[in-house]
Design an enzyme around this catalytic site. Structure first.
Site, mmCIF file in Angstrom:
data_model
loop_
_atom_site.group_PDB
_atom_site.id
_atom_site.type_symbol
_atom_site.label_atom_id
_atom_site.label_comp_id
_atom_site.label_asym_id
_atom_site.label_seq_id
_atom_site.Cartn_x
_atom_site.Cartn_y
_atom_site.Cartn_z
ATOM 1 N N HIS A 61 0.822 -1.214 0.000
ATOM 2 C CA HIS A 61 0.000 0.000 0.000
ATOM 3 C C HIS A 61 0.860 1.270 0.000
ATOM 4 O O HIS A 61 1.918 1.329 0.628
ATOM 5 C CB HIS A 61 -1.020 -0.007 1.137
ATOM 6 N N ASP A 167 5.799 2.114 6.783
ATOM 7 C CA ASP A 167 4.534 1.399 6.605
ATOM 8 C C ASP A 167 3.691 2.213 5.619
ATOM 9 O O ASP A 167 3.056 3.185 5.999
ATOM 10 C CB ASP A 167 3.831 1.269 7.952
ATOM 11 N N GLU A 196 -5.235 1.884 2.467
ATOM 12 C CA GLU A 196 -5.131 0.736 3.365
ATOM 13 C C GLU A 196 -5.324 1.153 4.810
ATOM 14 O O GLU A 196 -5.970 0.449 5.593
ATOM 15 C CB GLU A 196 -3.767 0.060 3.189
ATOM 16 N N GLU A 197 -4.781 2.322 5.158
ATOM 17 C CA GLU A 197 -4.791 2.757 6.552
ATOM 18 C C GLU A 197 -6.175 3.172 7.039
ATOM 19 O O GLU A 197 -6.366 3.377 8.242
ATOM 20 C CB GLU A 197 -3.806 3.916 6.741
ATOM 21 N N HIS A 311 3.812 3.803 12.700
ATOM 22 C CA HIS A 311 2.750 4.817 12.741
ATOM 23 C C HIS A 311 3.185 6.053 13.533
ATOM 24 O O HIS A 311 2.345 6.769 14.083
ATOM 25 C CB HIS A 311 1.449 4.256 13.327
#
Length: 343
Positions: A61, A167, A196-197, A311
């Site tokens: 992603h 990420d 995606e998140e 994150h």
């Protein structure tokens, strides 16, 4: 380094344009078909050697977590909310970039000398300071809906690297390397996915379009291998930096297909590729969680880069783990046959 370019690019969920353009520049000469779908996924096909008729999907992603401007207070400070999973505890003092002009700002908070509250300050009580002196001057620079990204340059730290958005820009970088190498026995259907998140939205659409026989998701996953208090109830490390790419057996969104887990493990052991298994009870999910439910079902598995402080504005990742992610997948794909998927 492609990883540096991808990490420093800004692409929050729903606004992955700059990341997508960067990836296109690296893969356009190495794929046989390339297009952007209605939601913004970058979809590519790399034809195989013809030795296998499998349709294999690979996904990573493009989006990252961050924040969004919700409004401006009378004194020129910005109200904001989150995009994706953010912990309020990391926000005070954070350096950020606001909007398409990347206006520098700081998440402001009460000085420690005046604070008597030991609890985490919720984001609704925090504001972003961009140096504006009035509501009018702030509104001339930003508007509600502008995205807010971490202001985090990429730094090499010997065997590790530090930066934002590993990420899943690390997964994107690994997938680019796989596309740029020699062709596989099968046709490879590639999805650099969006959103995606905020709910694995792009992956669902990409998998519906590709209708693959199996899917491999290249991800980045949490690592908590710092010294811990033995009196704390939770001693889960999830993964360890330097232990190799992590094969997911189970997370909160799926159980990886055991046939693919066994195949990856056998190949890693045969090739001497360092690898580890992600702690199965840890929360979280990936694009594989929706891909495996698509159509009549898609056998799916996740191979992830361990990453500290995920994150957050300054994640740390081991370069050997990162390189071994693409090394493991290349070896596994070269050895992948229809027999692996037989019941």
């Amino acid at each position: 380094m492609i990883l540096r370019e991808l990490s420093e690019a800004i692409g929050l969920s729903g606004a992955e344009d700059d990341v997508r353009a960067l990836i296109v520049s690296h893969i356009c000469d190495h794929v046989d078909d390339l297009q952007v779908d209605t939601i913004g996924n970058l979809l590519a096909v790399r034809r195989g050697t013809g030795q296998s008729n499998l349709r294999i999907m690979a996904a990573a992603h493009m989006d990252e977590v961050g924040m969004i401007v919700m409004g401006v207070d009378g004194d020129g400070f910005l109200r904001f909310d989150q995009i994706g999973g953010l912990d309020d505890r990391i926000l005070p003092g954070l350096r950020v970039l606001v909007g398409p002009d990347r206006i520098p700002g700081v998440v402001g908070w009460k000085p420690i000398h005046l604070s008597t509250d030991d609890n985490t300050v919720p984001k609704k009580r925090l504001r972003i300071d961009i140096g504006a002196t009035s509501k009018a001057s702030a509104e001339a620079a930003v508007k509600p809906g502008d995205h807010i990204a971490f202001d985090s340059p990429f730094v090499e730290l010997g065997p590790t690297v530090r930066g934002k958005a590993f990420d899943d820009r690390a997964g994107c970088a690994s997938l680019i390397a796989l596309i740029q190498g020699e062709r596989f026995p099968f046709d490879l259907y590639v999805a650099f996915t969006v959103q995606e998140e905020v709910g694995t939205r792009g992956a669902q659409i990409a998998a519906q379009r590709f209708e693959p026989d199996a899917a491999f998701v290249l991800e980045t996953t949490a690592c908590h291998d710092l010294p811990q208090d033995p009196n704390e109830p939770d001693q889960t490390t999830i993964t360890r930096l330097g232990g190799g790419p992590a094969i997911t057996v189970m997370d909160h969104s799926m159980v990886s297909d055991p046939r693919l887990v066994r195949h990856l493990t056998r190949v890693a052991e045969a090739e001497g590729i360092p690898h580890q298994f992600r702690s199965p009870l840890h929360a979280g999910g990936t694009d594989a969680g929706i891909i495996h439910l698509t159509g009549i079902g898609v056998p799916s598995v996740v191979v992830a880069n361990p990453c500290r402080y995920i994150h957050g504005p300054n994640s740390i990742m081991n370069l050997a783990d990162f390189e071994n992610q693409s090394r493991l997948l290349r070896a596994a794909w070269m050895a992948l046959t229809p027999a692996v998927l037989e019941r």
